[in-house]
Enzyme design. Structure first.
Site, PDB file in Angstrom:
ATOM      1  N   GLU A 155       4.270  -9.667  -5.654  1.00 35.38           N
ATOM      2  CA  GLU A 155       5.292  -9.594  -4.598  1.00 35.38           C
ATOM      3  C   GLU A 155       6.726  -9.541  -5.127  1.00 35.38           C
ATOM      4  OE1 GLU A 155       4.323 -12.874  -1.997  1.00 35.38           O
ATOM      5  OE2 GLU A 155       2.267 -12.174  -1.731  1.00 35.38           O
ATOM      6  N   ASN A 204       0.795  -6.595  -7.955  1.00 37.17           N
ATOM      7  CA  ASN A 204       0.165  -6.878  -6.660  1.00 37.17           C
ATOM      8  C   ASN A 204       1.221  -7.124  -5.577  1.00 37.17           C
ATOM      9  OD1 ASN A 204      -2.331  -7.537  -5.212  1.00 37.17           O
ATOM     10  ND2 ASN A 204      -1.618  -9.671  -5.202  1.00 37.17           N
ATOM     11  N   HIS A 245      -3.002  -7.489   3.901  1.00 39.08           N
ATOM     12  CA  HIS A 245      -2.979  -8.443   5.023  1.00 39.08           C
ATOM     13  C   HIS A 245      -2.589  -7.638   6.260  1.00 39.08           C
ATOM     14  CE1 HIS A 245      -3.762 -11.872   2.578  1.00 39.08           C
ATOM     15  NE2 HIS A 245      -2.770 -11.565   1.767  1.00 39.08           N
ATOM     16  N   GLU A 273      -6.436  -8.422  -1.122  1.00 40.59           N
ATOM     17  CA  GLU A 273      -6.372  -9.604  -0.240  1.00 40.59           C
ATOM     18  C   GLU A 273      -6.624  -9.178   1.208  1.00 40.59           C
ATOM     19  OE1 GLU A 273      -2.785 -11.914  -0.861  1.00 40.59           O
ATOM     20  OE2 GLU A 273      -2.835 -11.575  -3.013  1.00 40.59           O
ATOM     21  N   ASP A 275      -7.512  -8.805   4.930  1.00 39.07           N
ATOM     22  CA  ASP A 275      -7.916  -9.453   6.179  1.00 39.07           C
ATOM     23  C   ASP A 275      -7.233  -8.710   7.312  1.00 39.07           C
ATOM     24  OD1 ASP A 275      -5.323 -10.500   5.863  1.00 39.07           O
ATOM     25  OD2 ASP A 275      -5.973 -12.571   5.639  1.00 39.07           O
TER      26      ASP A 275
END
Ligand code: 9MR
Length: 554
Positions: A155, A204, A245, A273, A275
Site C-alpha cells: 500500500e 501489494n 477488497h 486479499e 473479499d
C-alpha cells in the site's frame, strides 16, 4: 441408517449444531483447489481463530497456499528495536507447511502495524534506511525456505493519484516515505532479494481496479525493473498483488483492464486479499447472496481468462464471522462455516451464472431514468430561477436506512450546468472527516454520456455539504465551480454551478447525470444514501449506471 440419524440428532442437541452434517456438506462439495488446479493456486488467510480443526479443515480442503493475516506484520515481529519475536509467526508458518500448504509472507514494509521507532519523525534518514533494510533482511532470512513469496511492500501508492505518470509524486505520504524519500521502495526490495533470492517479491496494494492508482503502480514497477533488470538473475520486482477488497459494485471490466496492464510488464500478478462486500449488520438477504455469488463468478471468470499470468488467488477470510469486514458478509462461508452461494459461484462460475440467468435478466430490465435540463442562467441564491425545470426525485435508497432525501432541478447554458438540490430530513451533521459521511449532496456528470465503467476526462463528481464545503473528484473539477447553500430546520438547499469541461452544450445534447444525498447520523456516520438513478453505489468511479439528462429549450 437409523442409528446415524439418531447419533446426528444427539450430536445436534448436545453441541447446538450437527457437526457431522457440516462435515457431510464439506465432503459433498468439491474442493476449490482441485477445481483450479490447472489455473492458479487458491489461498486464504490464517489467523489465531483459524487454527482449530474445523477451520483448518476448510483451509486445507480448499486451499493450497496460506497468508498470515497479521502474525508477520512488522509490529509483531520487531516491536522493539533489535528484538525479533518469531514465536507466533513460526507457529502459523510451521503448521501450514506441515499440512502441505505453501506460505506467502505478508508484509515486510507497510505504513500500518509498524512500530514508531522504525521511521517516525526524528529518526534520521540513515537510521530509517538501516531499520528498513535490517528488518526486511532478518525477516526474509528467517523464513527462507518456508515462504514462497513476499508482499515486500504494501500500500505505498496514494489513492486516486492526480498524476500517475509521476509514480514518485504518487507515493503515499507514509512514515517510510517521509523518513527516507521515494527510494525506500527499492531499498526494501533489494534487502528482501539479498536475504532470500528464491522467494518471489511482490508489490501489494488495494483499489487497483482504479485506473489512476493502477497506472501509478504500473509506472513504478516498470521504472524500477528497467533500472534493476538483473538482481540475482532477474528483475527486482517479481509480481504485483491486486488485493481485491471489492464490493458487488466493483466493475469486473476495471479489474480486467488493470490485470492486462500489469501483465504487460512481464510480471506475475496475484489476487491477494479477495473479499466481496454485500450485506449489512452481519446479515445477507437471499438476493444479496445471489448478487454476491454473481460478483464472485464474474471476477473468477476474469481471473481464469488470464490464468497463465496469475500465480494465486487468495481470499481474505475463511468465513464471514471472522472477516475484518464481518458486517458486510464478504466471504464464501457463513459464520456457521457453511458454504454460501459465493462458494458455489467460485467453484464453477459458468454453472452458477447459468443457474441464475433469470435473476440477472430481472436485474437488467431496470430502465435508465431520463429527465431534462432547461435552458437558463440562474442566480445561485435564487431558487425561483429553477421554476421551469422538472423535479428529479432523489429518493431511491442504496441503504436499508431511509434517511435524508430530496429533489434536484437542472438548468444549463453554453458554459455551465446549474443544479438546485433541496434536501429534507437531514441531521445537519458534518463531524465525520470523510466528506462523503457528512450531510451532503453529490452530483455525478458524464458529459459525453458514454457510460464508461471508469472515469474519463469528461466525467466528474461534485460534493457539497450543507455548510457549503465542496470536494471534487478529480480535484481539477474544482476549476470554475461555484456553490451556495441555505439551511432551514432539517432541510437545506444546495445550488451548484458546474462548468462544462469537454463538450459544447447545445439543445438536444444528452449527458449522463445523477444526484445523490448522503445522510449522516447524529453521531456523524453516514447512515443513508439516496440517489436518483444509479443503484450500483459505484457512481464515484463508474458512469455506466447514471441517469440521462437532455438539454432542452422551452
Ligand atoms: O485483516 C487484517 C486485520 O485483522 C488487521 O486488524 C488489519 C490491521 O493490521 O489488517 C487487516 O488486513 C489488511 C492487510 O494486512 C493489508 N490490506 C488490507 C487488509 C484489510 O484491512
Amino acid at each position: 441408517m437409523l442409528k446415524r440419524i439418531i447419533l446426528c440428532l444427539i450430536a445436534s442437541l448436545s453441541i447446538g449444531g450437527c457437526a457431522s452434517r457440516k462435515e457431510a456438506d464439506m465432503r459433498k462439495t468439491q474442493s476449490l483447489k482441485d477445481a483450479y488446479a490447472d489455473y492458479f493456486l487458491i489461498g486464504n488467510i490464517v489467523s489465531g481463530v483459524d487454527m482449530d480443526d474445523l477451520r483448518y479443515n476448510i483451509l486445507t480442503t480448499h486451499h493450497n497456499i496460506a497468508t498470515a493475516e497479521n502474525a508477520m506484520k512488522p509490529q509483531y515481529l520487531q516491536g522493539t528495536k533489535g528484538v525479533f519475536t518469531f514465536v507466533d509467526a513460526d507457529a502459523v508458518v510451521n503448521k501450514a507447511v506441515s499440512r502441505g500448504l505453501k506460505v506467502h509472507g505478508h508484509t515486510l514494509a507497510w505504513h500500518q502495524q509498524s512500530p514508531a521507532w522504525m521511521n517516525s519523525e526524528g529518526v534520521s534518514r540513515g537510521d530509517a534506511v538501516a531499520n528498513l533494510a535490517t528488518h526486511a533482511k532478518t525477516v526474509a532470512d528467517h523464513f527462507k525456505g518456508r515462504v514462497v513469496s513476499w508482499d515486500v511492500l504494501n500500500e505505498a501508492i496514494a489513492d486516486n493519484p492526480p498524476n500517475p505518470e509521476d509514480w514518485r509524486a504518487s507515493l503515499r505520504q507514509s512514515p517510510w516515505f517521509k523518513a527516507i524519500g521515494a527510494d525506500y521502495v527499492e531499498i526494501v526490495f533489494k534487502a528482501a532479494r539479498e536475504a532470500d533470492p528464491t522467494a518471489k517479491l511482490y508489490y501489494n496494494d488495494y483499489n487497483l481496479d482504479n485506473p489512476s492508482k493502477a497506472a501509478a503502480v504500473y509506472n513504478m514497477v516498470k521504472d524500477i525493473n528497467e533500472r534493476n533488470p538483473d538482481v540475482n538473475g532477474r528483475p527486482l520486482i517479481d509480481g504485483v498483488g491486486m488485493q481485491g477488497h471489492y464490493s458487488t459494485h466493483t466493475n469486473p471490466a476495471n479489474v480486467e483492464n488493470s490485470l492486462q496492464r500489469f501483465i504487460s510488464l512481464n510480471v506475475e500478478v496475484s489476487v491477494t486479499e479477495l473479499d466481496v462486500q454485500c450485506g449489512e449488520g452481519g446479515k445477507q438477504t437471499d438476493d444479496q447472496k445471489i448478487t454476491q455469488g454473481l460478483a464472485y463468478a464474474a471476477l473468477f471468470n476474469v481471473f481464469k481468462k488470464y490464468a497463465e499470468h496469475i500465480g494465486r488467488v487468495t481470499m481474505w477470510g475463511i468465513d464471514d464471522g471472522s472477516s475484518w469486514r464481518r458486517q458486510a458478509c464478504p466471504t464464501m462461508f457463513n459464520d456457521s462455516l457453511r458454504p454460501k452461494p459465493a462458494f458455489f459461484a467460485v467453484l464453477d462460475p459458468d454453472k452458477f451464472t447459468a443457474e441464475n440467468r433469470m435473476f440477472i435478466e430481472k436485474r437488467e430490465k431496470k430502465e435508465t431514468k431520463q429527465s431534462e435540463a432547461v435552458y437558463g442562467t440562474p442566480d445561485l441564491t435564487n431558487a425561483a430561477a429553477w421554476s421551469q425545470a422538472p423535479a428529479i426525485f432523489i429518493d431511491s435508497y442504496l441503504t436499508a436506512w431511509q434517511g435524508a432525501s430530496g429533489t434536484a432541478k437542472v438548468l444549463w447554458d453554453e458554459n455551465n450546468l446549474y443544479v438546485l438540490a433541496t434536501v429534507n430530513n437531514a441531521e445537519m451533521n458534518k463531524a465525520n472527516r470523510n466528506a462523503y459521511e457528512q450531510d451532503s449532496v453529490e452530483i455525478f456528470i458524464d458529459e459525453n454520456n458514454e457510460k464508461t465503467p471508469y472515469y474519463e476526462k469528461d466525467d466528474a463528481q461534485y460534493r457539497v455539504n450543507f455548510d457549503n464545503e465542496a470536494t471534487f473528484n478529480p480535484s481539477s473539477a474544482a476549476e470554475g465551480f461555484e456553490s451556495w447553500t441555505s439551511v432551514s430546520g432539517r432541510s437545506y438547499t444546495v445550488s451548484l454551478k458546474i462548468p462544462f469541461r469537454t463538450i459544447s452544450a447545445e439543445e438536444g445534447v444528452l449527458i449522463g447525470f445523477d444526484a445523490q444525498i448522503n445522510g449522516a447520523s447524529a453521531q456523524g456516520a453516514r447512515q443513508s444514501v439516496a440517489i436518483w438513478n444509479d443503484l450500483s453505489g459505484g457512481s464515484y468511479q463508474d458512469t455506466s449506471g447514471l441517469g440521462v439528462l437532455k438539454l432542452t429549450k422551452r
